[in-house]
Design a protein around this motif. Sequence first.
Motif, PDB file in Angstrom:
ATOM      1  N   LYS A  16       8.858  26.214   7.886  1.00 17.64           N
ATOM      2  CA  LYS A  16       8.300  25.201   6.991  1.00 17.64           C
ATOM      3  C   LYS A  16       8.920  25.245   5.592  1.00 17.64           C
ATOM      4  O   LYS A  16       8.478  24.497   4.710  1.00 17.64           O
ATOM      5  N   ASN A  17       9.909  26.142   5.401  1.00 13.80           N
ATOM      6  CA  ASN A  17      10.530  26.313   4.094  1.00 13.80           C
ATOM      7  C   ASN A  17       9.492  26.698   3.042  1.00 13.80           C
ATOM      8  O   ASN A  17       9.439  26.126   1.946  1.00 13.80           O
ATOM      9  N   ARG A  18       8.668  27.646   3.420  1.00 13.30           N
ATOM     10  CA  ARG A  18       7.622  28.154   2.538  1.00 13.30           C
ATOM     11  C   ARG A  18       7.702  29.670   2.460  1.00 13.30           C
ATOM     12  O   ARG A  18       8.534  30.294   3.132  1.00 13.30           O
ATOM     13  N   ASN A  19       6.812  30.283   1.670  1.00  9.19           N
ATOM     14  CA  ASN A  19       6.698  31.728   1.620  1.00  9.19           C
ATOM     15  C   ASN A  19       5.626  32.177   2.609  1.00  9.19           C
ATOM     16  O   ASN A  19       4.666  31.437   2.872  1.00  9.19           O
ATOM     17  N   PRO A  20       5.756  33.395   3.145  1.00  6.10           N
ATOM     18  CA  PRO A  20       4.725  33.888   4.076  1.00  6.10           C
ATOM     19  C   PRO A  20       3.329  33.888   3.453  1.00  6.10           C
ATOM     20  O   PRO A  20       2.327  33.736   4.163  1.00  6.10           O
ATOM     21  N   GLU A  21       3.262  34.032   2.113  1.00 10.53           N
ATOM     22  CA  GLU A  21       1.965  34.058   1.435  1.00 10.53           C
ATOM     23  C   GLU A  21       1.248  32.718   1.488  1.00 10.53           C
ATOM     24  O   GLU A  21       0.039  32.636   1.220  1.00 10.53           O
ATOM     25  N   ASN A  22       1.993  31.647   1.825  1.00  4.22           N
ATOM     26  CA  ASN A  22       1.378  30.325   1.902  1.00  4.22           C
ATOM     27  C   ASN A  22       0.591  30.118   3.190  1.00  4.22           C
ATOM     28  O   ASN A  22      -0.119  29.107   3.330  1.00  4.22           O
ATOM     29  N   TYR A  23       0.729  31.054   4.116  1.00  2.54           N
ATOM     30  CA  TYR A  23      -0.015  30.983   5.374  1.00  2.54           C
ATOM     31  C   TYR A  23      -0.822  32.272   5.560  1.00  2.54           C
ATOM     32  O   TYR A  23      -0.465  33.325   5.026  1.00  2.54           O
ATOM     33  N   ILE A  24      -1.902  32.178   6.275  1.00  2.62           N
ATOM     34  CA  ILE A  24      -2.798  33.320   6.468  1.00  2.62           C
ATOM     35  C   ILE A  24      -2.973  33.594   7.955  1.00  2.62           C
ATOM     36  O   ILE A  24      -3.205  32.666   8.746  1.00  2.62           O
ATOM     37  N   PHE A  25      -2.846  34.853   8.318  1.00  7.11           N
ATOM     38  CA  PHE A  25      -3.052  35.301   9.698  1.00  7.11           C
ATOM     39  C   PHE A  25      -4.286  36.210   9.682  1.00  7.11           C
ATOM     40  O   PHE A  25      -4.199  37.392   9.371  1.00  7.11           O
ATOM     41  N   LYS A  71     -10.622  41.155  20.588  1.00  2.81           N
ATOM     42  CA  LYS A  71     -10.161  41.917  19.431  1.00  2.81           C
ATOM     43  C   LYS A  71      -8.680  41.688  19.130  1.00  2.81           C
ATOM     44  O   LYS A  71      -8.196  42.035  18.058  1.00  2.81           O
ATOM     45  N   ASN A  72      -7.955  41.111  20.098  1.00  6.98           N
ATOM     46  CA  ASN A  72      -6.534  40.804  19.858  1.00  6.98           C
ATOM     47  C   ASN A  72      -6.358  39.356  19.417  1.00  6.98           C
ATOM     48  O   ASN A  72      -5.265  38.807  19.478  1.00  6.98           O
ATOM     49  N   ARG A  73      -7.444  38.761  18.960  1.00  9.99           N
ATOM     50  CA  ARG A  73      -7.436  37.353  18.572  1.00  9.99           C
ATOM     51  C   ARG A  73      -7.252  37.201  17.065  1.00  9.99           C
ATOM     52  O   ARG A  73      -7.657  38.052  16.281  1.00  9.99           O
ATOM     53  N   ALA A  74      -6.624  36.109  16.672  1.00  3.88           N
ATOM     54  CA  ALA A  74      -6.435  35.821  15.250  1.00  3.88           C
ATOM     55  C   ALA A  74      -6.373  34.313  15.053  1.00  3.88           C
ATOM     56  O   ALA A  74      -6.179  33.549  16.007  1.00  3.88           O
ATOM     57  N   VAL A  75      -6.547  33.911  13.811  1.00  5.61           N
ATOM     58  CA  VAL A  75      -6.422  32.497  13.440  1.00  5.61           C
ATOM     59  C   VAL A  75      -5.298  32.380  12.418  1.00  5.61           C
ATOM     60  O   VAL A  75      -5.298  33.083  11.401  1.00  5.61           O
ATOM     61  N   LEU A  76      -4.341  31.521  12.708  1.00  7.01           N
ATOM     62  CA  LEU A  76      -3.235  31.245  11.797  1.00  7.01           C
ATOM     63  C   LEU A  76      -3.531  29.918  11.100  1.00  7.01           C
ATOM     64  O   LEU A  76      -3.687  28.895  11.768  1.00  7.01           O
ATOM     65  N   TYR A  77      -3.629  29.948   9.777  1.00  4.09           N
ATOM     66  CA  TYR A  77      -3.946  28.693   9.083  1.00  4.09           C
ATOM     67  C   TYR A  77      -3.211  28.587   7.750  1.00  4.09           C
ATOM     68  O   TYR A  77      -2.681  29.575   7.222  1.00  4.09           O
ATOM     69  N   GLU A 121       5.209  39.064  11.655  1.00  5.76           N
ATOM     70  CA  GLU A 121       6.390  38.392  12.210  1.00  5.76           C
ATOM     71  C   GLU A 121       6.153  36.885  12.346  1.00  5.76           C
ATOM     72  O   GLU A 121       7.043  36.070  12.060  1.00  5.76           O
ATOM     73  N   ILE A 122       4.953  36.519  12.781  1.00  5.84           N
ATOM     74  CA  ILE A 122       4.612  35.102  12.943  1.00  5.84           C
ATOM     75  C   ILE A 122       4.592  34.403  11.584  1.00  5.84           C
ATOM     76  O   ILE A 122       5.087  33.273  11.441  1.00  5.84           O
ATOM     77  N   LEU A 123       4.038  35.078  10.567  1.00  5.18           N
ATOM     78  CA  LEU A 123       4.002  34.496   9.224  1.00  5.18           C
ATOM     79  C   LEU A 123       5.414  34.263   8.679  1.00  5.18           C
ATOM     80  O   LEU A 123       5.697  33.217   8.086  1.00  5.18           O
TER      81      LEU A 123
END
Length: 401
Positions: free
Chosen positions: A249-258, A57-63, A240-242
Amino acid sequence: MWLENIKIAFRSILSNKMRSLLTMLGIIIGISSVIAIVSIGDSMKGVMDDIYKGIGKNRAVLYVGNVDDFRSTDFFYLDDIELLKERFGDKIEYLGINENLRSDVTIKKNTVKLRMACVDYGYDSVQEVKMLYGRMINKNDVDRKSRVIVLEQNAAVKMFGKENATGMTVRVKIDNSMEDLLVVGVYKEEKSPVLSLLQGQDEYEDSFVPYTMAFSSAYGFYSLDVFVAEKYSVEQSGDEILNFIANLKNRNPENYIFYTVEEDQAQVDSIVGGMSIAVACIAAISLLVGGIGIMNIMLVSVTERTREIGIKKALGARTKDVLFQFLIESATLSAIGGIAGTAFGIGLVMIGGSFISIPIVVNPVSVVAAVVFAMVIGIFFGYYPARKAAKADPIEALRYE
């Protein structure tokens, strides 16, 4: 008074066994359907909880999410993984690539399709890996990019004809080149019957290899596997990771999904719960049919016992006494049907559960609610016939033939 009315109700029911049984059939079918559907829903929810508990339950996928001007640097590289580990060392229990390699392995004219999960050391600390022989991937394997592999039990048996394949060599194809991997361990993968059923027939056998052995630093990954330490909030750590990776990566947090396992589980629970409620509501329609059947039979009973009603009222029975007598009779008829339907529904679910080997959950609250609801149905649909009997004129009733 209540006890006497219940005795009269039972005598009336027993005096017309077949008619009473057919009348209760609608209630039995309706209650058993609702109980079975609710139990199946609760059981599936319990099974899914166990599955997600195994996943973590403490698992996630960062993509990588939707990016209009996509760049190759938006992918995750081995250097990015090391930077994330350094930055979130205390919050991240495990961080690795979410990548599998596939290769056909031919040993003595026997070909086995092999799936290799690329993992970091410590994977067995966040996911249960039941080792039978040897060891799991360790830190030295990752640091030295060792050509080693840990086989699942079935893969070892298919390749070498025995479970203990430690010390044997497996020749696989990685990045268009053939590699000889040393088997350092054999584990047993235990899946629930429901998970196996959901996944269907899988032609690939499983194994683990060090991720550093399989990929060079120039290779980018679309997603990462993240296990947040239990003492930290998964959602807060994800934010925080986002922010960190977006800045990197010089991007916005919205460009990555956690995307967390908790979110996925909530969606599955919502779907299962919604489907159970919808189907249960459809099944509950048969309760209305059963209620109409009770009203019909009670009207017949009132007509048949018109003279009896007249005698009781002539002897001093009050209007409410006659009303209660017939209401109790209809409620008793419904309650018996409710109990029989509950037993039938539970039995049906138990038999079905034994075939697919899942633990059945029967909520006592739903059982009690089903019986009470059946009685309410009986009282509701029995009120009109009971009121008709209670309002009968005693003189006219005594003249009735």
